[in-house]
Design a protein around this motif. Structure first.
Motif, PDB file in Angstrom:
ATOM      1  N   THR A 234       5.059   4.217   1.041  1.00 10.56           N
ATOM      2  CA  THR A 234       6.105   4.963   1.747  1.00 10.56           C
ATOM      3  C   THR A 234       7.483   4.474   1.323  1.00 10.56           C
ATOM      4  OG1 THR A 234       4.605   5.216   3.626  1.00 10.56           O
ATOM      5  CG2 THR A 234       6.937   5.654   4.011  1.00 10.56           C
ATOM      6  N   LEU A 235       7.629   3.151   1.150  1.00  9.06           N
ATOM      7  CA  LEU A 235       8.906   2.600   0.694  1.00  9.06           C
ATOM      8  C   LEU A 235       9.220   3.059  -0.731  1.00  9.06           C
ATOM      9  CD1 LEU A 235       8.530  -1.024   2.090  1.00  9.06           C
ATOM     10  CD2 LEU A 235      10.210   0.664   2.852  1.00  9.06           C
ATOM     11  N   LEU A 236       8.206   3.127  -1.578  1.00 10.22           N
ATOM     12  CA  LEU A 236       8.399   3.568  -2.961  1.00 10.22           C
ATOM     13  C   LEU A 236       8.851   5.022  -3.026  1.00 10.22           C
ATOM     14  CD1 LEU A 236       5.276   1.952  -4.672  1.00 10.22           C
ATOM     15  CD2 LEU A 236       7.650   1.309  -5.061  1.00 10.22           C
ATOM     16  N   ASP A 237       8.373   5.827  -2.100  1.00  7.46           N
ATOM     17  CA  ASP A 237       8.686   7.260  -2.136  1.00  7.46           C
ATOM     18  C   ASP A 237      10.176   7.539  -1.985  1.00  7.46           C
ATOM     19  OD1 ASP A 237       6.050   7.910  -2.502  1.00  7.46           O
ATOM     20  OD2 ASP A 237       5.652   8.322  -0.373  1.00  7.46           O
ATOM     21  N   THR A 238      10.886   6.648  -1.295  1.00  4.25           N
ATOM     22  CA  THR A 238      12.303   6.913  -1.031  1.00  4.25           C
ATOM     23  C   THR A 238      13.232   5.954  -1.769  1.00  4.25           C
ATOM     24  OG1 THR A 238      12.219   5.511   0.951  1.00  4.25           O
ATOM     25  CG2 THR A 238      11.794   7.871   1.242  1.00  4.25           C
ATOM     26  N   ALA A 239      12.684   5.096  -2.615  1.00  2.56           N
ATOM     27  CA  ALA A 239      13.508   4.106  -3.308  1.00  2.56           C
ATOM     28  C   ALA A 239      14.225   4.731  -4.503  1.00  2.56           C
ATOM     29  CB  ALA A 239      12.649   2.935  -3.771  1.00  2.56           C
ATOM     30  N   ASP A 240      15.486   4.374  -4.677  1.00  7.40           N
ATOM     31  CA  ASP A 240      16.204   4.737  -5.897  1.00  7.40           C
ATOM     32  C   ASP A 240      15.959   3.715  -6.998  1.00  7.40           C
ATOM     33  OD1 ASP A 240      17.912   7.132  -5.123  1.00  7.40           O
ATOM     34  OD2 ASP A 240      18.441   5.704  -3.544  1.00  7.40           O
ATOM     35  N   VAL A 241      15.815   2.452  -6.587  1.00  5.47           N
ATOM     36  CA  VAL A 241      15.612   1.365  -7.549  1.00  5.47           C
ATOM     37  C   VAL A 241      14.537   0.438  -6.998  1.00  5.47           C
ATOM     38  CG1 VAL A 241      16.677  -0.591  -8.746  1.00  5.47           C
ATOM     39  CG2 VAL A 241      18.035   1.467  -8.274  1.00  5.47           C
ATOM     40  N   VAL A 242      13.592   0.059  -7.860  1.00  6.23           N
ATOM     41  CA  VAL A 242      12.558  -0.920  -7.528  1.00  6.23           C
ATOM     42  C   VAL A 242      12.723  -2.087  -8.493  1.00  6.23           C
ATOM     43  CG1 VAL A 242      10.088  -1.342  -7.237  1.00  6.23           C
ATOM     44  CG2 VAL A 242      11.026   0.951  -6.819  1.00  6.23           C
ATOM     45  N   ILE A 243      12.749  -3.309  -7.962  1.00  6.83           N
ATOM     46  CA  ILE A 243      12.975  -4.503  -8.785  1.00  6.83           C
ATOM     47  C   ILE A 243      11.845  -5.493  -8.549  1.00  6.83           C
ATOM     48  CG2 ILE A 243      14.467  -6.510  -9.129  1.00  6.83           C
ATOM     49  CD1 ILE A 243      16.851  -4.777  -8.471  1.00  6.83           C
ATOM     50  N   GLU A 244      11.285  -6.009  -9.635  1.00  5.88           N
ATOM     51  CA  GLU A 244      10.266  -7.061  -9.530  1.00  5.88           C
ATOM     52  C   GLU A 244      10.362  -7.968 -10.738  1.00  5.88           C
ATOM     53  OE1 GLU A 244       7.264  -7.834 -11.200  1.00  5.88           O
ATOM     54  OE2 GLU A 244       7.329  -6.273 -12.724  1.00  5.88           O
ATOM     55  N   ASN A 245       9.958  -9.250 -10.584  1.00  3.95           N
ATOM     56  CA  ASN A 245       9.991 -10.200 -11.691  1.00  3.95           C
ATOM     57  C   ASN A 245       8.769 -11.111 -11.707  1.00  3.95           C
ATOM     58  OD1 ASN A 245      11.251 -11.379  -9.287  1.00  3.95           O
ATOM     59  ND2 ASN A 245      11.772 -13.139 -10.559  1.00  3.95           N
ATOM     60  N   PHE A 246       7.621 -10.567 -11.315  1.00  2.00           N
ATOM     61  CA  PHE A 246       6.351 -11.281 -11.428  1.00  2.00           C
ATOM     62  C   PHE A 246       5.839 -11.188 -12.867  1.00  2.00           C
ATOM     63  CE2 PHE A 246       6.527 -10.473  -6.885  1.00  2.00           C
ATOM     64  CZ  PHE A 246       5.906 -11.571  -6.319  1.00  2.00           C
ATOM     65  N   SER A 247       4.767 -11.938 -13.161  1.00  2.49           N
ATOM     66  CA  SER A 247       4.066 -11.697 -14.426  1.00  2.49           C
ATOM     67  C   SER A 247       3.433 -10.309 -14.339  1.00  2.49           C
ATOM     68  CB  SER A 247       3.002 -12.773 -14.672  1.00  2.49           C
ATOM     69  OG  SER A 247       2.016 -12.762 -13.652  1.00  2.49           O
ATOM     70  N   PRO A 248       3.253  -9.604 -15.475  1.00  2.00           N
ATOM     71  CA  PRO A 248       2.826  -8.199 -15.430  1.00  2.00           C
ATOM     72  C   PRO A 248       1.544  -7.947 -14.641  1.00  2.00           C
ATOM     73  CG  PRO A 248       3.608  -8.742 -17.616  1.00  2.00           C
ATOM     74  CD  PRO A 248       3.577 -10.037 -16.851  1.00  2.00           C
ATOM     75  N   ARG A 249       0.641  -8.908 -14.665  1.00  7.54           N
ATOM     76  CA  ARG A 249      -0.663  -8.664 -14.044  1.00  7.54           C
ATOM     77  C   ARG A 249      -0.562  -8.505 -12.521  1.00  7.54           C
ATOM     78  NH1 ARG A 249      -3.732 -13.198 -12.077  1.00  7.54           N
ATOM     79  NH2 ARG A 249      -2.366 -14.990 -11.787  1.00  7.54           N
ATOM     80  N   VAL A 250       0.478  -9.083 -11.915  1.00 11.46           N
ATOM     81  CA  VAL A 250       0.587  -9.038 -10.455  1.00 11.46           C
ATOM     82  C   VAL A 250       0.841  -7.610  -9.984  1.00 11.46           C
ATOM     83  CG1 VAL A 250       1.885  -9.843  -8.453  1.00 11.46           C
ATOM     84  CG2 VAL A 250       1.365 -11.434 -10.322  1.00 11.46           C
ATOM     85  N   MET A 251       1.894  -6.986 -10.520  1.00 10.02           N
ATOM     86  CA  MET A 251       2.189  -5.615 -10.107  1.00 10.02           C
ATOM     87  C   MET A 251       1.091  -4.654 -10.551  1.00 10.02           C
ATOM     88  SD  MET A 251       4.859  -5.360  -8.273  1.00 10.02           S
ATOM     89  CE  MET A 251       5.445  -6.896  -7.568  1.00 10.02           C
ATOM     90  N   ASP A 252       0.514  -4.916 -11.703  1.00  7.47           N
ATOM     91  CA  ASP A 252      -0.589  -4.070 -12.164  1.00  7.47           C
ATOM     92  C   ASP A 252      -1.759  -4.138 -11.181  1.00  7.47           C
ATOM     93  OD1 ASP A 252       0.998  -3.541 -14.326  1.00  7.47           O
ATOM     94  OD2 ASP A 252      -0.179  -4.718 -15.759  1.00  7.47           O
TER      95      ASP A 252
END
Length: 546
Positions: A234-252
């Motif tokens: 739900t938060l992603l649906d209305t976000a203009d910008v999403v920021i993350e700095n984990f190693s790629p496998r985490v968000m994947d």
């Protein structure tokens, strides 16, 4: 930076798990179980004992062997790069990081990659006295109408951890954006544990966490649960910008991929800032700013010529954060033109390579491999740190012109007849003897009044607290629910004569969870279920409640 059998190897343990894994790797599990060594202060007190065991292990193995083993343990690690070796690392070769420059040398490409936009090609710098290209006529794309809040109305979803990601998100929020930070109570933002304090609610006392997260709205969610994922969606649906700095496998693993975000929110800008990038042989390696300084060449220039390589201790996080802010602003401006967002890749290592670029340029153009200069500089002479009469207090002096040198000669006896470039060792002896008779801040004032650039060195604990900072209102004080009245650094610029307000203290764990959930349309019963199911909480999992 430790000695291997065939060179030097970089290691970096920030979390307790990384320290225990390092102890297991070097065959010293008893160190990992020793409560005195859980924190860095205890390790410093017993550093000779610890170093002996580490060196015994590292010196018996090659750099590649140590890096392979440490990577399997997920300990931040790597080779120690310099201007000659950096372009040859397989990761940089495969990713095309170093590029030919039109004027005959190689250097790092821009540190930011865009999925939809193409950066202008490199062009030769204009010759001395020549005119460069004129900018295009007309105004550029505008973001907002208030110079102090150009991002008003932009929604930021902050999924970052530690420093680079949260600092970038914080800067965007200070520029006017609305921000929600998502943090797990099951695995806290690691910066919360980076504190020398030992007291109740330890996770609320980290200076690093406070500095990276002032004024943020925080929701606590366990993103390994279906319910947590539903809220995140739900938060992603209305976000203009999403920021993350984990190693790629985490968000994947959480399904927060670019394809997933673009599919549900085509206008979103997604900034990913992993340590080494989204592909390549080092893709899944973890790393902190210090790792990037070790691998990326900055440590190769830090230290005395005859001493060990040292770490600048974290500036790469700030480099990467500011590069990320610029990239987000560019992507938002481009969205005004296209109507769609895009993926931004901002690897920490490529921000570091921008700062160490002179080493690769120098090696490729002239064959010179730059190393450590201590406190000296090719642009200033004499330059150094000189101890004053007070024990372990130091005065910095840096002379950039003959006029400044003449001023120094008029103040310090024994410098007449010395060449400021050719007699640096003798000059250091004279300045060192003179400074040991000085009281510190008084000598700084005397030098400044004489037209000599100088500064009395202060402990980092007192940075930001000088009379000049006070006069300019650099510190912003806020009342925090746990730490009480707490100072926060402003960003280092003024808008219309004032620092931009940070908006409040750093949030406590789960402080705004109910507020955020209510804004998403959840009723009181639904919110209560999330608390009952452990999807959210205001207390870290694994820490006994009093």
């Amino acid at each position: 930076i430790e000695p291997a059998s065939d060179g030097m190897v970089a290691l970096c343990c920030v979390t307790g798990q990384q320290w225990q894994d390092l102890c297991a790797m070097i065959g010293a599990p008893e160190f990992g179980d020793d409560p005195m060594l859980f924190g860095f202060i205890g390790r410093l007190e017993r550093k000779e004992e610890v170093w002996e065991r580490i060196h015994a292990f590292t010196s018996a193995h090659t750099v590649d062997e140590i890096v392979d083993l440490a990577s399997a343990f997920r300990i931040p690690c790597g080779p120690v790069g310099d201007g000659l070796t950096l372009p040859g690392y397989d990761h940089f070769v495969e990713r095309g990081v170093f590029v030919d420059h039109p004027q005959g040398f190689i250097g790092p490409r821009p540190s930011i990659g865009f999925s939809e936009s193409t950066l202008a090609p490199r062009r030769p710098a204009p010759a001395l006295g020549a005119e460069g290209d004129e900018p295009e006529d007309g105004p550029g794309p505008a973001l907002g109408t208030d110079p102090a809040r150009p991002l008003a109305g932009v929604r930021i979803l902050d999924l970052g951890t530690f420093w680079a990601g949260p600092v970038a998100a914080s800067f965007l929020r200070v520029l006017g954006a609305d921000l929600v930070k998502v943090e797990s109570h099951v695995r806290l933002d690691g910066m919360r544990w980076a504190t020398g304090f030992q007291r109740d609610h330890l996770w609320e006392w980290s200076p690093g966490y406070h500095g990276a997260n002032p004024g943020k709205i925080l929701v606590a969610l366990d993103l390994t649960t279906d319910a947590g994922q539903e809220v995140l969606g739900t938060l992603l649906d209305t976000a203009d910008v999403v920021i993350e700095n984990f190693s790629p496998r985490v968000m994947d693993s959480w399904g927060v991929t670019w394809d997933a975000i673009r599919g549900r929110n085509p206008r979103a800008v997604y900034l990913r800032a992993p340590a080494f990038g989204l592909d390549g042989p080092w893709r899944d390696r973890v790393g902190f700013a210090m790792t990037m300084e070790q691998v990326g060449g900055l440590a190769n220039r830090t230290g005395h010529p005859d001493g060990p390589r040292l770490l600048p201790q974290g500036p790469v996080d700030m480099f990467a954060a500011m590069h990320s802010v610029l990239a987000v602003l560019l992507a938002l401006a481009d969205r005004e033109r296209t109507g769609t967002g895009q993926l931004i890749e901002a690897p920490l290592i490529e921000a570091a390579l921008q700062a160490s670029a002179e080493q690769v340029v120098e090696a490729s153009a002239y064959g010179n491999v730059l190393g450590c200069l201590g406190n000296r500089s090719p642009a200033a002479s004499p330059q150094g740190l000189y101890q004053v009469a007070v024990d372990d207090r130091w005065l910095a002096v840096s002379i950039e012109s003959d006029a400044q040198w003449a001023n120094l000669q008029g103040l310090v006896d024994g410098l007449d007849g010395l060449d400021r470039h050719g007699d640096v060792d003798r000059i250091d002896e004279v300045l060192g003897a003179w400074s040991r008779g000085q009281a510190g801040r008084e000598s700084e004032e005397r030098l400044w009044q004489a037209g000599v650039p100088a500064a009395f060195c202060v402990h980092p604990n007192h940075s930001g607290g000088t009379a000049q900072h006070g006069f300019r209102g650099f510190l912003q004080w806020y009342e925090h629910p746990v730490t009480g009245s707490t100072p926060y650094f402003s960003y280092p610029f003024l808008v219309d004569g004032a620092h931009l307000t940070l908006g409040g203290p750093a949030p406590t764990l789960g402080q705004h969870t109910d507020q955020v959930l209510e804004s998403l349309g959840l009723d009181e019963a639904a919110i209560a279920r999330l608390w009952e199911q452990g999807v959210t909480d205001d207390w870290p999992v694994g820490v006994p409640r009093p």
